[in-house]
Scaffold this active site. Structure first.
Site, PDB file in Angstrom:
ATOM      1  N   SER A  28     -17.824  -5.361 -11.713  1.00  0.00           N
ATOM      2  CA  SER A  28     -16.820  -5.410 -10.644  1.00  0.00           C
ATOM      3  C   SER A  28     -16.271  -6.821 -10.473  1.00  0.00           C
ATOM      4  O   SER A  28     -15.423  -7.059  -9.623  1.00  0.00           O
ATOM      5  CB  SER A  28     -17.440  -4.933  -9.321  1.00  0.00           C
ATOM      6  OG  SER A  28     -18.610  -5.670  -9.024  1.00  0.00           O
ATOM      7  N   HIS A 161      17.351  14.266  16.109  1.00  0.00           N
ATOM      8  CA  HIS A 161      17.789  14.894  14.849  1.00  0.00           C
ATOM      9  C   HIS A 161      18.806  14.009  14.115  1.00  0.00           C
ATOM     10  O   HIS A 161      19.599  14.507  13.325  1.00  0.00           O
ATOM     11  CB  HIS A 161      18.419  16.275  15.092  1.00  0.00           C
ATOM     12  CG  HIS A 161      17.652  17.142  16.043  1.00  0.00           C
ATOM     13  ND1 HIS A 161      16.710  18.058  15.634  1.00  0.00           N
ATOM     14  CD2 HIS A 161      17.671  17.202  17.405  1.00  0.00           C
ATOM     15  CE1 HIS A 161      16.192  18.666  16.696  1.00  0.00           C
ATOM     16  NE2 HIS A 161      16.751  18.153  17.784  1.00  0.00           N
ATOM     17  N   SER A 282      23.721  -6.916  -5.839  1.00  0.00           N
ATOM     18  CA  SER A 282      23.697  -6.004  -6.987  1.00  0.00           C
ATOM     19  C   SER A 282      24.221  -6.740  -8.202  1.00  0.00           C
ATOM     20  O   SER A 282      25.127  -7.563  -8.095  1.00  0.00           O
ATOM     21  CB  SER A 282      24.583  -4.792  -6.686  1.00  0.00           C
ATOM     22  OG  SER A 282      25.009  -4.197  -7.906  1.00  0.00           O
ATOM     23  N   GLU A 295      13.595  -1.490   2.445  1.00  0.00           N
ATOM     24  CA  GLU A 295      13.252  -0.358   1.573  1.00  0.00           C
ATOM     25  C   GLU A 295      11.823  -0.477   1.053  1.00  0.00           C
ATOM     26  O   GLU A 295      11.082   0.500   0.979  1.00  0.00           O
ATOM     27  CB  GLU A 295      14.235  -0.290   0.401  1.00  0.00           C
ATOM     28  CG  GLU A 295      15.659   0.053   0.833  1.00  0.00           C
ATOM     29  CD  GLU A 295      16.645  -0.213  -0.292  1.00  0.00           C
ATOM     30  OE1 GLU A 295      16.817   0.674  -1.136  1.00  0.00           O
ATOM     31  OE2 GLU A 295      17.235  -1.300  -0.337  1.00  0.00           O
ATOM     32  N   GLN A 327     -18.984   0.795  -4.967  1.00  0.00           N
ATOM     33  CA  GLN A 327     -18.294  -0.345  -5.575  1.00  0.00           C
ATOM     34  C   GLN A 327     -16.783  -0.077  -5.636  1.00  0.00           C
ATOM     35  O   GLN A 327     -15.986  -1.011  -5.705  1.00  0.00           O
ATOM     36  CB  GLN A 327     -18.864  -0.581  -6.977  1.00  0.00           C
ATOM     37  CG  GLN A 327     -18.266  -1.759  -7.707  1.00  0.00           C
ATOM     38  CD  GLN A 327     -19.112  -2.178  -8.893  1.00  0.00           C
ATOM     39  OE1 GLN A 327     -20.176  -2.775  -8.712  1.00  0.00           O
ATOM     40  NE2 GLN A 327     -18.677  -1.846 -10.098  1.00  0.00           N
TER      41      GLN A 327
HETATM   42  N1  ARG Z   1     -21.197  -4.799  -7.119  1.00  0.00           N
HETATM   43  C1  ARG Z   1     -21.919  -3.941  -6.268  1.00  0.00           C
HETATM   44  C2  ARG Z   1     -20.949  -3.240  -5.284  1.00  0.00           C
HETATM   45  O1  ARG Z   1     -19.888  -3.702  -5.151  1.00  0.00           O
HETATM   46  C3  ARG Z   1     -22.928  -4.701  -5.483  1.00  0.00           C
HETATM   47  C4  ARG Z   1     -24.099  -3.887  -5.019  1.00  0.00           C
HETATM   48  C5  ARG Z   1     -24.928  -3.444  -6.164  1.00  0.00           C
HETATM   49  N2  ARG Z   1     -26.110  -2.772  -5.711  1.00  0.00           N
HETATM   50  C6  ARG Z   1     -26.840  -2.052  -6.527  1.00  0.00           C
HETATM   51  N3  ARG Z   1     -27.856  -1.443  -5.996  1.00  0.00           N
HETATM   52  N4  ARG Z   1     -26.548  -1.886  -7.808  1.00  0.00           N
HETATM   53  O2  ARG Z   1     -21.267  -2.239  -4.685  1.00  0.00           O
END
Ligand code: ARG
Length: 463
Positions: A28, A161, A282, A295, A327
């Site tokens: 992540s 309306h 434009s 918009e 996550q």
């Molecule tokens: N990167 C993980 C998340 O965002 C952190 C927590 C991970 N915990 C675990 N038990 N693997 O959720």
């Protein structure tokens, strides 16, 4: 460490590292690096607490503190090398800390888990967005009040309306949005008060046997108190959902207002002129001045509300406590927050710069039989007709005016008396749009006196 060996944080029982695809789905760091400042703030609070409770030596805690500050400055300077093999922000920071301070870094994770760590980081991040949103909403409310005050008694058509209904004042229309964004602000403050509790120290899910001081870390991080149930603390993301709900409702209000600005700035309406600073041209039609910001604000609700639905769906079937599904809570919240705050800023800029065209508003207010209800009310008041009959007589007069191609005040008295004999010269007083709005003095009505009272009330509220 190389990507083929097992993970240095949790790899004790693993003989081999993850497959590349496993790493790709699992990591992540690509997005949760946005939590770096919050992660380091959480770790600093935790380290100080570990020393204060005697769980680690003061010298180790001091090394952690200095090391964490170094990591933060490296990240802020863009010098930090994030590694997907280290999965997420928590392990990236800790691994770097180990390089910087050695073994003391390994004691930082005493009495906590990544589960309470990420819950804490994310809460702190969402809280920052709520605070930024509060500032933005206040700025928007102030810009709307300036518009409302300038045109408290300017008449314009009120619509139902999108058909001309009754005349209202420009100030009244602006103040309708002040009420809406004012409720968004109050919802935001409610959400902030509810979410401001610390998950830190809930550890993996069950709490810890170490004599930690959760009050101390909660206070250090600006939370009102520690969360009371460790399972709940690591499991729920309702604080993020409340943020998304607040943002969604407010984005819906922004979108409606944006829609009105798109209509109002068209050549057919000419109710407002948007500034060059908030318009685009434009590439082919030289005469065009497009309300692109409005918009785009109108469109942003899609992704903001989408994030709300997405996170609700991620959460809805999860057993307690933490699951890796969670996550998936971050990216969409990041995106929604960025776009909500940008929309608020763009709307504030547009409102601050736009000018209402008083003459066009008034001309439009006077057309479309907008004072028909005033005429019906006059027949009730002055001629004693039941409202249903007055409605019918007025309808006949509207049809007559339509046939003659004129508006109600352009009909002659004898034309009117031909429809109902009890109509007198006095009726012309209520057919003017200014008299019409001035007469709507009920609480919350469009009369300039009412509008000015509401402006004064809001000015006092906002200080
Ligand atoms: N990167 C993980 C998340 O965002 C952190 C927590 C991970 N915990 C675990 N038990 N693997 O959720």
């Amino acid at each position: 460490m190389s990507d083929t060996t097992s993970n240095q944080m949790w790899g004790g029982r693993f003989a081999a590292g993850p497959d590349a695809i496993m790493e790709a789905i699992n990591a992540s760091i690509g997005f949760d690096k946005r939590l770096a400042a919050q992660d380091i703030a959480g770790s600093r609070a935790h380290a100080a607490m570990l020393a204060a409770t005697g769980i680690v030596k003061a010298s180790d805690a001091e090394a952690m503190r200095e090391g964490l500050l170094t990591v933060l400055s490296e990240i802020e300077a863009g010098e930090f090398e994030f590694s997907a093999a280290l999965e997420d922000i928590h392990m990236n920071v800790e691994a770097r800390l180990k390089t910087l301070i050695g073994d003391a870094a390994g004691r930082l994770h005493t009495g906590r888990s990544r589960n309470d760590q990420v819950a804490t980081d994310f809460r702190l991040w969402v809280r920052d967005q709520l605070d930024a949103g509060e500032e933005q909403l206040l700025a928007l409310l102030r810009a709307l009040l300036v518009q409302a005050e300038a045109g408290a008694d300017w008449v314009m058509p009120g619509f139902t309306h999108l058909q001309t209904a009754q005349p209202v004042t420009w100030g009244h229309h602006m103040m309708a949005y002040v009420e809406m964004f004012g409720r968004d602000l109050s919802r935001l403050r409610d959400a902030r008060a509810r979410m401001n509790e610390s998950p830190l120290g809930a550890a993996a899910l069950a709490g810890t046997g170490f004599p930690i001081d959760r009050e101390m870390t909660a206070e250090a991080l600006g939370f009102d108190r520690p969360m009371a149930n460790s399972l709940d603390a690591v499991s729920d993301r309702d604080f993020a959902l409340e943020f998304l709900s607040v943002a969604s409702i407010s984005a819906m209000h922004l979108s409606r207002f944006a829609e009105e600005l798109v209509i109002w700035s068209s050549a057919q309406f000419r109710f407002v002129t948007l500034s060059d600073r908030f318009s685009t041209g434009s590439s082919i039609m030289p005469q065009k001045k497009n309300p692109d910001a409005a918009e785009l604000i109108r469109a942003k609700i899609g992704r903001i509300f989408g994030a709300n639905v997405a996170l609700m769906t991620v959460m809805k079937g999860l057993p307690l406590a933490y699951s890796k599904d969670m996550q998936e809570d971050k990216e969409q919240v990041f995106d929604a927050a960025d776009n909500w705050l940008l929309s608020l800023a763009a709307m504030t800029g547009m409102v601050g710069d736009m000018s209402a065209n008083r003459a066009s508003l008034e001309a439009a207010a006077s057309s479309g039989f907008s004072t028909a209800t005033d005429l019906a009310d006059w027949l009730v008041r002055e001629a004693g007709l039941p409202f249903r009959d007055a409605h019918h007589v007025t309808g006949t007069l509207v049809a007559l005016a339509e046939k003659k191609g004129c508006d109600l005040p352009d009909l002659s008295l004898s034309d009117m008396q031909g429809v109902h004999e009890s109509i007198t010269e006095g009726v012309f007083d209520v057919l003017g749009v200014h008299n019409s709005v001035a007469s709507r003095t009920s609480y919350g009505g469009t009369a300039p006196a009412q509008v000015r009272a509401q402006i004064a009330r809001w000015k006092e509220r906002l200080g």
